[in-house]
Design a protein around this motif. Structure first.
Motif, short mmCIF file in Angstrom:
data_model
loop_
_atom_site.label_atom_id
_atom_site.label_comp_id
_atom_site.label_asym_id
_atom_site.label_seq_id
_atom_site.Cartn_x
_atom_site.Cartn_y
_atom_site.Cartn_z
N TYR A 1 1.23 -1.18 -0.13
CA TYR A 1 0.09 -0.02 0.45
C TYR A 1 0.33 0.95 -0.21
O TYR A 1 1.66 1.86 0.75
N ASN B 1 -4.11 -4.04 8.38
CA ASN B 1 -3.80 -2.84 8.80
C ASN B 1 -3.00 -2.62 10.08
O ASN B 1 -2.99 -2.34 11.06
N GLU B 2 -2.01 -2.42 9.28
CA GLU B 2 -0.79 -1.80 10.69
C GLU B 2 0.35 -0.76 10.49
O GLU B 2 0.14 0.29 9.55
N LYS B 3 1.40 -0.79 10.37
CA LYS B 3 1.88 0.46 10.48
C LYS B 3 2.44 1.19 9.24
O LYS B 3 2.75 0.18 8.12
N LEU B 4 2.59 2.34 9.43
CA LEU B 4 3.25 2.46 8.09
C LEU B 4 5.25 3.36 8.33
O LEU B 4 5.10 3.35 9.29
N PHE C 1 7.69 5.65 6.76
CA PHE C 1 7.39 7.22 5.84
C PHE C 1 8.94 7.25 5.36
O PHE C 1 10.26 6.34 5.96
N TYR D 1 2.64 7.96 15.82
CA TYR D 1 3.79 7.80 15.46
C TYR D 1 4.95 9.20 16.34
O TYR D 1 4.23 9.81 17.18
N PRO E 1 7.99 10.75 10.09
CA PRO E 1 7.39 9.80 10.80
C PRO E 1 7.37 8.82 11.33
O PRO E 1 8.14 7.85 11.01
N PHE F 1 7.36 4.91 14.08
CA PHE F 1 6.03 4.30 14.28
C PHE F 1 6.16 3.97 15.81
O PHE F 1 7.19 3.63 15.90
N GLN G 1 0.82 0.78 18.06
CA GLN G 1 -0.73 0.85 17.60
C GLN G 1 -1.76 0.31 18.57
O GLN G 1 -1.14 -0.95 18.86
N GLN H 1 1.02 -3.99 17.70
CA GLN H 1 2.40 -3.97 17.01
C GLN H 1 3.09 -2.79 17.95
O GLN H 1 2.64 -2.08 18.13
N ARG I 1 -10.36 -0.85 11.22
CA ARG I 1 -9.92 -1.72 11.29
C ARG I 1 -10.29 -2.64 10.22
O ARG I 1 -9.37 -3.81 9.52
N GLN J 1 -10.10 0.71 5.15
CA GLN J 1 -9.13 0.03 6.29
C GLN J 1 -7.71 0.26 6.30
O GLN J 1 -7.19 0.53 7.65
N GLU J 2 -7.04 0.58 5.39
CA GLU J 2 -6.11 0.63 4.89
C GLU J 2 -5.52 2.08 5.15
O GLU J 2 -3.92 2.38 5.28
N GLN K 1 -4.73 5.61 6.94
CA GLN K 1 -4.42 5.93 8.38
C GLN K 1 -4.81 7.96 8.31
O GLN K 1 -4.12 8.36 7.31
#
Lengths: 115, 115
Positions: free
Chosen positions: A32, A100-103, A105, B35, B43, B45, B48, B56, B96, B101-102, B104
């Motif tokens: 993504y 749906n987890e961390k991004l 950057f 973040y 940023p 992570f 979450q 995570q 979620r 959902q993807e 943020q």
């Protein structure tokens, strides 16, 4: 683990000129991909996103980005910049294998607009 | 439709102190991510939260902890503050499951200065 590289730390363009900000990612499958913009002292605003399908995605404020799997790139473009586009731009990658987890950057590209 | 809100906007602490930052997610969202953005960086992570559990975690020490409440709001706690904890702390919310959902969505951030 995924990673993102934004090769250009700072870009200066004239108002009305076209813009391309580069983003390269590393991930084992189709990720993504996101572009966010941050004005000074502000949070992040989502410009556009790619999940699947058409590789050219349109976003807000006249921005678009193209996903190129062969080049592992997701470059951001705008045909004609406005002074209000001056900001910091961040490319980010998410990992769909884990939902749906961390991004993750990149380090950002600072855009300066000159009259 | 209220977006992501964070409080306070700015905070000054001294080394060794503890701090709590708060986040209210976008209406309808059930997942909160935190973040840390150091000056001039993208940023990073931290962790979450979903269903009041940490799902995570990024590469941050145990001095960083969090909590999610039944109304989906969240807190970030940092103990034994170090000078290096000075940063902009961003909260992001997402859903979620289901459509979008993807993605943020970020709040304006809390700027923490440790002296």
């Amino acid at each position: 683990a995924q990673s993102v590289t934004q090769p250009d730390i700072h870009i200066t363009v004239s108002e009305g000129a076209s813009l391309e900000l580069r983003c390269n990612y590393s991930y084992g499958a189709t990720p993504y991909l996101f572009w966010y913009v941050q004005s000074p002292g502000q949070g992040l605003q989502l410009l556009l996103k790619y999940f699947s399908g058409d590789t050219l995605v349109q976003g807000i404020k006249g921005f678009e980005a193209e996903f190129k799997r062969s080049q592992s790139s997701f470059n951001l473009r705008k045909p004609s910049v406005h002074w209000s586009d001056a900001a910091e731009y961040f490319c980010a990658v998410g990992a769909p294998l884990f939902g749906n987890e961390k991004l993750t950057f990149g380090t950002g590209t600072r855009l300066t607009i000159i009259p | 439709d209220a977006g992501v809100t964070q409080s306070p906007t700015h905070l000054i602490k001294t080394r060794g102190q503890q701090v709590t930052l708060r986040c209210s997610p976008k209406s309808g969202h059930d997942t909160v991510s935190w973040y840390q953005q150091a000056l001039g960086q993208g940023p990073q992570f931290i962790f979450q939260y979903y269903e009041e559990e940490e799902r995570q975690r990024g590469n941050f020490p145990d001095r960083f902890s969090g909590h999610q409440f039944p109304n989906y709001s969240s807190e970030l706690n940092v103990n034994a503050l170090l000078l290096g904890d000075s940063a902009l702390y961003l909260c992001a919310s997402s859903l979620r499951t289901g459509r979008d959902q993807e993605t943020q969505y970020f709040g304006p951030g809390t700027r923490l200065l440790v002296l």
